[in-house]
Design a protein around this motif. Structure first.
Motif, PDB file in Angstrom:
ATOM      1  N   LEU A   1       0.830  -1.202   0.000  1.00 21.92           N
ATOM      2  CA  LEU A   1       0.000   0.000   0.000  1.00 21.92           C
ATOM      3  C   LEU A   1       0.866   1.254   0.000  1.00 21.92           C
ATOM      4  CD1 LEU A   1      -2.861  -0.852   2.536  1.00 21.92           C
ATOM      5  CD2 LEU A   1      -3.071  -0.482   0.081  1.00 21.92           C
ATOM      6  N   LEU A   2       1.923   1.181   0.765  1.00 17.38           N
ATOM      7  CA  LEU A   2       2.817   2.326   0.880  1.00 17.38           C
ATOM      8  C   LEU A   2       3.431   2.678  -0.471  1.00 17.38           C
ATOM      9  CD1 LEU A   2       3.362   3.617   3.639  1.00 17.38           C
ATOM     10  CD2 LEU A   2       5.686   2.716   3.476  1.00 17.38           C
ATOM     11  N   LEU A   3       3.853   1.640  -1.207  1.00 21.39           N
ATOM     12  CA  LEU A   3       4.434   1.872  -2.525  1.00 21.39           C
ATOM     13  C   LEU A   3       3.416   2.538  -3.444  1.00 21.39           C
ATOM     14  CD1 LEU A   3       6.484  -1.397  -3.197  1.00 21.39           C
ATOM     15  CD2 LEU A   3       7.349   0.929  -2.875  1.00 21.39           C
ATOM     16  N   GLU A   4       2.228   1.971  -3.444  1.00 19.76           N
ATOM     17  CA  GLU A   4       1.168   2.532  -4.282  1.00 19.76           C
ATOM     18  C   GLU A   4       0.933   4.000  -3.926  1.00 19.76           C
ATOM     19  OE1 GLU A   4      -0.299   1.160  -6.696  1.00 19.76           O
ATOM     20  OE2 GLU A   4      -2.189   2.245  -7.036  1.00 19.76           O
ATOM     21  N   GLU A   5       0.928   4.251  -2.624  1.00 21.07           N
ATOM     22  CA  GLU A   5       0.703   5.614  -2.168  1.00 21.07           C
ATOM     23  C   GLU A   5       1.795   6.545  -2.668  1.00 21.07           C
ATOM     24  OE1 GLU A   5      -0.275   7.775   2.127  1.00 21.07           O
ATOM     25  OE2 GLU A   5       0.240   5.641   2.021  1.00 21.07           O
ATOM     26  N   GLY A   6       3.027   6.061  -2.567  1.00 16.37           N
ATOM     27  CA  GLY A   6       4.132   6.882  -3.035  1.00 16.37           C
ATOM     28  C   GLY A   6       4.057   7.152  -4.526  1.00 16.37           C
ATOM     29  N   ARG A   7       3.664   6.124  -5.282  1.00 16.71           N
ATOM     30  CA  ARG A   7       3.542   6.300  -6.726  1.00 16.71           C
ATOM     31  C   ARG A   7       2.513   7.392  -7.050  1.00 16.71           C
ATOM     32  NH1 ARG A   7       0.431   4.824 -10.667  1.00 16.71           N
ATOM     33  NH2 ARG A   7      -1.032   3.622  -9.402  1.00 16.71           N
ATOM     34  N   LEU A   8       1.373   7.316  -6.372  1.00 15.46           N
ATOM     35  CA  LEU A   8       0.321   8.295  -6.627  1.00 15.46           C
ATOM     36  C   LEU A   8       0.763   9.693  -6.232  1.00 15.46           C
ATOM     37  CD1 LEU A   8      -2.649   6.149  -5.359  1.00 15.46           C
ATOM     38  CD2 LEU A   8      -2.357   6.993  -7.692  1.00 15.46           C
ATOM     39  N   MET A   9       1.567   9.728  -5.169  1.00 15.86           N
ATOM     40  CA  MET A   9       1.985  11.032  -4.654  1.00 15.86           C
ATOM     41  C   MET A   9       2.848  11.763  -5.676  1.00 15.86           C
ATOM     42  SD  MET A   9       3.526  11.633  -0.901  1.00 15.86           S
ATOM     43  CE  MET A   9       5.005  10.758  -1.395  1.00 15.86           C
ATOM     44  N   SER A  10       3.596  10.991  -6.458  1.00 18.29           N
ATOM     45  CA  SER A  10       4.489  11.624  -7.428  1.00 18.29           C
ATOM     46  C   SER A  10       3.731  12.153  -8.637  1.00 18.29           C
ATOM     47  CB  SER A  10       5.535  10.606  -7.893  1.00 18.29           C
ATOM     48  OG  SER A  10       4.913   9.567  -8.624  1.00 18.29           O
ATOM     49  N   GLU A  11       2.511  11.704  -8.820  1.00 15.18           N
ATOM     50  CA  GLU A  11       1.736  12.158  -9.973  1.00 15.18           C
ATOM     51  C   GLU A  11       1.053  13.488  -9.667  1.00 15.18           C
ATOM     52  OE1 GLU A  11      -0.921   9.291 -11.468  1.00 15.18           O
ATOM     53  OE2 GLU A  11       0.534   7.653 -11.488  1.00 15.18           O
ATOM     54  N   ARG A  12       0.606  14.110 -10.745  1.00 17.47           N
ATOM     55  CA  ARG A  12      -0.120  15.369 -10.603  1.00 17.47           C
ATOM     56  C   ARG A  12      -1.558  15.177 -11.038  1.00 17.47           C
ATOM     57  NH1 ARG A  12       3.993  16.415  -8.432  1.00 17.47           N
ATOM     58  NH2 ARG A  12       5.338  18.250  -8.597  1.00 17.47           N
ATOM     59  N   GLY A  13      -2.387  16.101 -10.702  1.00 18.44           N
ATOM     60  CA  GLY A  13      -3.750  16.091 -11.217  1.00 18.44           C
ATOM     61  C   GLY A  13      -4.766  15.607 -10.209  1.00 18.44           C
ATOM     62  N   GLN A  14      -5.992  15.856 -10.547  1.00 17.04           N
ATOM     63  CA  GLN A  14      -7.093  15.540  -9.651  1.00 17.04           C
ATOM     64  C   GLN A  14      -7.219  14.035  -9.423  1.00 17.04           C
ATOM     65  OE1 GLN A  14      -8.434  17.598  -7.845  1.00 17.04           O
ATOM     66  NE2 GLN A  14      -9.593  19.242  -8.846  1.00 17.04           N
TER      67      GLN A  14
ATOM     68  N   SER B   1      -4.476  21.344  -0.776  1.00 21.08           N
ATOM     69  CA  SER B   1      -4.180  20.209  -1.640  1.00 21.08           C
ATOM     70  C   SER B   1      -2.706  19.821  -1.628  1.00 21.08           C
ATOM     71  CB  SER B   1      -4.600  20.527  -3.076  1.00 21.08           C
ATOM     72  OG  SER B   1      -3.966  21.711  -3.503  1.00 21.08           O
ATOM     73  N   THR B   2      -1.822  20.779  -1.554  1.00 22.36           N
ATOM     74  CA  THR B   2      -0.412  20.431  -1.689  1.00 22.36           C
ATOM     75  C   THR B   2       0.142  19.778  -0.446  1.00 22.36           C
ATOM     76  OG1 THR B   2       0.203  22.618  -0.912  1.00 22.36           O
ATOM     77  CG2 THR B   2       0.004  22.304  -3.300  1.00 22.36           C
ATOM     78  N   ALA B   3      -0.560  19.906   0.645  1.00 17.84           N
ATOM     79  CA  ALA B   3       0.020  19.484   1.913  1.00 17.84           C
ATOM     80  C   ALA B   3      -0.380  18.069   2.309  1.00 17.84           C
ATOM     81  CB  ALA B   3      -0.405  20.446   3.031  1.00 17.84           C
ATOM     82  N   SER B   4      -1.350  17.491   1.621  1.00 18.81           N
ATOM     83  CA  SER B   4      -1.882  16.224   2.104  1.00 18.81           C
ATOM     84  C   SER B   4      -0.876  15.096   1.977  1.00 18.81           C
ATOM     85  CB  SER B   4      -3.149  15.868   1.329  1.00 18.81           C
ATOM     86  OG  SER B   4      -2.811  15.622  -0.023  1.00 18.81           O
ATOM     87  N   SER B   5       0.202  15.310   1.234  1.00 18.53           N
ATOM     88  CA  SER B   5       1.140  14.214   1.012  1.00 18.53           C
ATOM     89  C   SER B   5       2.101  14.019   2.177  1.00 18.53           C
ATOM     90  CB  SER B   5       1.937  14.482  -0.263  1.00 18.53           C
ATOM     91  OG  SER B   5       2.601  15.730  -0.138  1.00 18.53           O
ATOM     92  N   CYS B   6       2.057  14.919   3.146  1.00 19.82           N
ATOM     93  CA  CYS B   6       3.043  14.850   4.212  1.00 19.82           C
ATOM     94  C   CYS B   6       2.879  13.596   5.040  1.00 19.82           C
ATOM     95  CB  CYS B   6       2.935  16.073   5.129  1.00 19.82           C
ATOM     96  SG  CYS B   6       1.628  15.930   6.351  1.00 19.82           S
ATOM     97  N   GLY B   7       1.680  12.982   4.948  1.00 22.82           N
ATOM     98  CA  GLY B   7       1.451  11.819   5.791  1.00 22.82           C
ATOM     99  C   GLY B   7       2.130  10.561   5.303  1.00 22.82           C
ATOM    100  N   HIS B   8       2.611  10.586   4.098  1.00 24.46           N
ATOM    101  CA  HIS B   8       3.116   9.354   3.513  1.00 24.46           C
ATOM    102  C   HIS B   8       4.254   8.735   4.318  1.00 24.46           C
ATOM    103  CE1 HIS B   8       4.496   6.458   0.635  1.00 24.46           C
ATOM    104  NE2 HIS B   8       5.668   7.046   0.553  1.00 24.46           N
ATOM    105  N   SER B   9       5.265   9.538   4.572  1.00 24.94           N
ATOM    106  CA  SER B   9       6.424   8.982   5.287  1.00 24.94           C
ATOM    107  C   SER B   9       6.010   8.536   6.684  1.00 24.94           C
ATOM    108  CB  SER B   9       7.529  10.036   5.372  1.00 24.94           C
ATOM    109  OG  SER B   9       7.083  11.141   6.165  1.00 24.94           O
ATOM    110  N   GLU B  10       5.052   9.201   7.250  1.00 27.47           N
ATOM    111  CA  GLU B  10       4.608   8.817   8.590  1.00 27.47           C
ATOM    112  C   GLU B  10       4.003   7.422   8.579  1.00 27.47           C
ATOM    113  OE1 GLU B  10       3.729  13.302  10.306  1.00 27.47           O
ATOM    114  OE2 GLU B  10       2.039  12.017   9.764  1.00 27.47           O
ATOM    115  N   HIS B  11       3.320   7.096   7.524  1.00 28.13           N
ATOM    116  CA  HIS B  11       2.799   5.737   7.417  1.00 28.13           C
ATOM    117  C   HIS B  11       3.935   4.726   7.471  1.00 28.13           C
ATOM    118  CE1 HIS B  11      -1.305   6.809   5.369  1.00 28.13           C
ATOM    119  NE2 HIS B  11      -1.205   7.218   6.613  1.00 28.13           N
TER     120      HIS B  11
END
Lengths: 236, 236
Positions: free
Chosen positions: B120-133, B180-190
């Motif tokens: 799940l973490l990998l998938e999350e990271g992949r999505l995080m690198s993408e742009r768009g809605q 919107s730009t800040a929601s990715s900060c949780g990734h590493s915490e996971h």
DNA sequence: GTGCAAAATATCGTATACAATCTTGCCATC
DNA sequence: GATGGCAAGATTGTATACGATATTTTGCAC
């Protein structure tokens, strides 16, 4: 014939018909007038409350969401029959959330709230001294009200709603597996918890709460009880 | 449009049509395709899914139990518009229950589970690198899946269902108030939480979880921005 | 007498129809 | 011209109707 009678007493009395039916059935389940496993036919429920299957179905659907009724596709709705495993999960969930609720409640509690809690305690004690099924039902309800009031005081309506579900399902489990004479042991523990909150000893209050829940669970005994018919449960 | 396909597979695939509609609408709400405050007319919903109002109504009713839709008597159903206070309660509830869920999950976790979480973490990271809605929506969903998986691992189906509700409502809140730009900060915490669980440092894992939830909430902009709703904007 | 199959029955799943309530716009009246 | 009431339209609340599925009963064969 039903339209005239219904127009007088049923329809204009309250919000919506389905919620009334839902509340009535939930109360019947929690108070053990409806035993687990009892079939709740949409037709029977509708006839019982003089409404159509539509509303009966909506009420059963709502109860299914609360975990008090289980609906099986093309088979019907039944009063939930929680397995021992399910019972364990219910109390595990309560051990998980109630200390936190207690802490939040303690942070916001007012003298009025404490008075209210003590009032509940008195009522509980009065019921405990009585004999008979009615007193036992009321005692279960009062015992639950203590926990629900804490959730109310906590100010978190989401946790409050969750606790309502947990308490209702706990009552179902207690009605199923509880040894009737032993359920009163929790009374003094409620008082102890209030005292600990008043003394601002939160850690101790939480510990007491955990022990309290564990005691309730420890009093359970797996045994089958015979069901009461749907009609008899509502005919007073 | 898809009436033929639905007629073929709807009956045997899921339990009932209403649940399919409920799931579809819930997904649309969580993924922000439906904005808070949007009116969900029973007729429109029914026409959209090529079913009658009966099923549309049932689906909306179910969503109202989950807190994603609010139904007002004789007025209609609307996508829930959580107030800042409601948002605070949601995250307060999550802080209350998630450490406990984490502890229970850690006690039962298997290597397979950890592998799943890392996936799940990998998938999350992949999505995080993408742009768009689309990526943003998927990221919100993936972020929620991490917490839901922990609840699944905990083995308590009651807490699991409660977490599903909390996560869905959190997504709604994030879609509403999130920057919107800040929601990715949780990734590493996971990832940190998983590592702490693997290292058997439960207290630290719980602390990380609490900080994580707090961070998510801190990223919210909890000011009233009720431009969309026409009526609510002037009532409050 | 026993077991299986098929019809009959009962119950649920869904759609449609009708009634109640709310909204909206127009018109009469002040 | 503004305001209040009334009527038309729209939407939800509830009931009934019809079709699908599970259960029971019955009848026949072995």
């Amino acid at each position: 014939m039903k339209s005239a009678a219904k127009a007088q007493q049923a329809d204009d009395s309250a919000e919506t018909g389905a919620q009334q039916i839902r509340d009535a059935i939930r109360e019947a389940i929690v108070e053990r007038r409806l035993s687990p496993g009892t079939k709740l036919s949409e037709n029977d429920v509708g006839n019982l409350f003089n409404v159509s299957r539509t509303l009966a179905r909506a009420a059963l659907q709502a109860l299914s969401y609360e975990g008090l009724v289980s609906v099986e596709k093309n088979r019907g709705a039944f009063v939930a029959y929680p397995s021992p495993e399910e019972a364990r999960q219910i109390f595990s969930a309560r051990r998980l959330v109630e200390p936190g609720i207690l802490r939040e409640a303690a942070a916001r509690i007012t003298p009025d709230d404490i008075a209210h809690l003590r009032q509940l305690l008195l009522e509980e004690g009065r019921l405990m001294s009585e004999r008979g099924q009615t007193a036992r039902r009321a005692e279960i309800k009062a015992s639950g009200d203590f926990h629900l009031t804490l959730a109310l005081i906590s100010g978190n309506s989401i946790m409050q709603r969750f606790m309502e579900e947990l308490v209702a399902r706990s009552s179902l489990v207690i009605a199923l597996y509880g040894q009737s004479t032993a359920s009163s042991c929790g009374h003094s523990e409620h008082g102890d918890i209030i005292s600990a909150i008043e003394a601002n000893e939160l850690d101790r209050a939480c510990q007491l709460m955990l022990h309290h829940i564990t005691h309730i669970e420890a009093d359970l005994d797996l045994r089958e009880r015979k069901s009461l018919g749907l009609k008899e449960a509502f005919e007073l």
